[in-house]
Motif scaffolding. Sequence first.
Motif, PDB file in Angstrom:
ATOM      1  N   LEU A  52       0.810  -1.222   0.000  1.00  0.00           N
ATOM      2  CA  LEU A  52       0.000   0.000   0.000  1.00  0.00           C
ATOM      3  C   LEU A  52       0.843   1.272   0.000  1.00  0.00           C
ATOM      4  O   LEU A  52       0.348   2.333  -0.369  1.00  0.00           O
ATOM      5  N   THR A  53       2.103   1.192   0.427  1.00  0.00           N
ATOM      6  CA  THR A  53       2.937   2.389   0.520  1.00  0.00           C
ATOM      7  C   THR A  53       4.185   2.341  -0.351  1.00  0.00           C
ATOM      8  O   THR A  53       4.794   3.389  -0.608  1.00  0.00           O
ATOM      9  N   GLY A  54       4.615   1.157  -0.762  1.00  0.00           N
ATOM     10  CA  GLY A  54       5.874   1.016  -1.476  1.00  0.00           C
ATOM     11  C   GLY A  54       7.092   1.131  -0.582  1.00  0.00           C
ATOM     12  O   GLY A  54       8.221   1.227  -1.079  1.00  0.00           O
ATOM     13  N   LEU A  55       6.890   1.095   0.739  1.00  0.00           N
ATOM     14  CA  LEU A  55       7.974   1.290   1.693  1.00  0.00           C
ATOM     15  C   LEU A  55       8.320  -0.021   2.392  1.00  0.00           C
ATOM     16  O   LEU A  55       7.515  -0.950   2.454  1.00  0.00           O
ATOM     17  N   LEU A  56       9.513  -0.069   2.965  1.00  0.00           N
ATOM     18  CA  LEU A  56       9.933  -1.189   3.796  1.00  0.00           C
ATOM     19  C   LEU A  56       9.408  -1.004   5.220  1.00  0.00           C
ATOM     20  O   LEU A  56       9.053   0.112   5.630  1.00  0.00           O
ATOM     21  N   PRO A  57       9.383  -2.081   6.032  1.00  0.00           N
ATOM     22  CA  PRO A  57       8.915  -1.940   7.418  1.00  0.00           C
ATOM     23  C   PRO A  57       9.645  -0.865   8.210  1.00  0.00           C
ATOM     24  O   PRO A  57       9.044  -0.251   9.099  1.00  0.00           O
ATOM     25  N   ARG A  58      10.921  -0.625   7.926  1.00  0.00           N
ATOM     26  CA  ARG A  58      11.636   0.426   8.654  1.00  0.00           C
ATOM     27  C   ARG A  58      10.984   1.791   8.455  1.00  0.00           C
ATOM     28  O   ARG A  58      11.126   2.688   9.282  1.00  0.00           O
ATOM     29  N   ASP A  59      10.272   1.952   7.333  1.00  0.00           N
ATOM     30  CA  ASP A  59       9.670   3.237   6.996  1.00  0.00           C
ATOM     31  C   ASP A  59       8.170   3.289   7.283  1.00  0.00           C
ATOM     32  O   ASP A  59       7.672   4.296   7.769  1.00  0.00           O
ATOM     33  N   HIS A  60       7.436   2.202   6.977  1.00  0.00           N
ATOM     34  CA  HIS A  60       5.993   2.250   7.270  1.00  0.00           C
ATOM     35  C   HIS A  60       5.665   1.806   8.687  1.00  0.00           C
ATOM     36  O   HIS A  60       4.569   2.065   9.175  1.00  0.00           O
ATOM     37  N   GLY A  61       6.583   1.142   9.376  1.00  0.00           N
ATOM     38  CA  GLY A  61       6.423   0.868  10.794  1.00  0.00           C
ATOM     39  C   GLY A  61       5.690  -0.402  11.156  1.00  0.00           C
ATOM     40  O   GLY A  61       5.564  -0.719  12.343  1.00  0.00           O
ATOM     41  N   ILE A  62       5.232  -1.170  10.188  1.00  0.00           N
ATOM     42  CA  ILE A  62       4.517  -2.411  10.493  1.00  0.00           C
ATOM     43  C   ILE A  62       5.541  -3.549  10.440  1.00  0.00           C
ATOM     44  O   ILE A  62       5.867  -4.077   9.376  1.00  0.00           O
ATOM     45  N   VAL A  63       6.047  -3.908  11.607  1.00  0.00           N
ATOM     46  CA  VAL A  63       7.182  -4.823  11.695  1.00  0.00           C
ATOM     47  C   VAL A  63       6.757  -6.277  11.856  1.00  0.00           C
ATOM     48  O   VAL A  63       7.595  -7.176  11.826  1.00  0.00           O
TER      49      VAL A  63
END
Length: 361
Positions: A52-63
């Motif tokens: 949904l964001t194109g981001l890694l967990p370090r950036d979107h926060g869902i670990v």
Amino acid sequence: MKPLVVLNVVGLTPRLLAGYAPNLNGMADRGFRATIEPVLPAVTCPVQATYLTGLLPRDHGIVANGWYHRETAEIRFWLQANSLVTGEKVWEAGRRRDPAFTCAQLFWWFNMYSTADWTVTPRPAYPADGRKIPDIYTQPADLRSELLGALGPFPLFKFWGPGAGLASSQWITAAAVHLFGSRRPVLTLVYLPHLDYDLQRYGPGGPDAARALAAIDDVCGPLVETARALGAEVMVLSEYGISAATAPVHVNRVLREEGLLAVHHNAVGELLDAGASRAFAVADHQAAHVYVRDPGDVGRVRETLERVAGVGEVLDRTGQARLGLDHARSGELVLLAAPGRWFTYYYWLDDDRAPDFARTV
């Protein structure tokens, strides 16, 4: 804008597609196939947040599907607030380019209070007498009564848990057909869990897996036909594949035997006392976040866990950074299971003292 319907058929892999799935294979034959390398950990919530964001967990926060909340000393799984996901969502990016862009999000996670135009997500009701009644939460609010009136009650107990089955995916598909036909979103996100649950229940090989694939393929067919008839493109994706697991790894029992994990007793049995523990693991299939209260204990905990059979790798903050998992919500250490192994949450050393929910979850 040409509408797009995205079907999240969880657990689908190229190997499974080689079986009997005329609807899904027909789509691939008419269009294209691509291989996706999942993020770590490859479980529902981090993977969906990355989609949904194109981001890694370090950036979107869902670990993980759940993590330890240090502020409240609570381990919490399956939270639903969209605000937990950092970063611009795909429908927000679309709307920024064209204000007419709309999105319907059906049963993808973190679906409450999002900026999508229409959302549907499971939300049980809990009466004062302790019962759990199947229900849904929608935005706009009146969409709930519309869907329940058209489709009947959402079969929550067929969505997750021991009773999980085809009925929930059928209901979700019917809801997607209803919403797409009545609202015509530019983007429709549809989560279909059936294959995932049966692969976990029976394993990823053999006749049961083939039957589960055929069943979800039959469910997808009418939605694909409806979408195409109304001028939409259809995309099918998956979050991860299921591999066979043959032996558990009881990380929390090891930490308890080392005097690092604390429990307290109440009427339901022994309960893990996260706030009082020096170290404990939040297990999530083949990954586990290990939270260590005192920085001085991290080295000892790491050395202990590196010796545990079934632990394939122990990631400190440097290792987490290498894999895009270095976020404040992550444990001080993250464990990856060896092939064929999986992590349990079990922390009790005597089955007679296990909590009452241990045999019912």
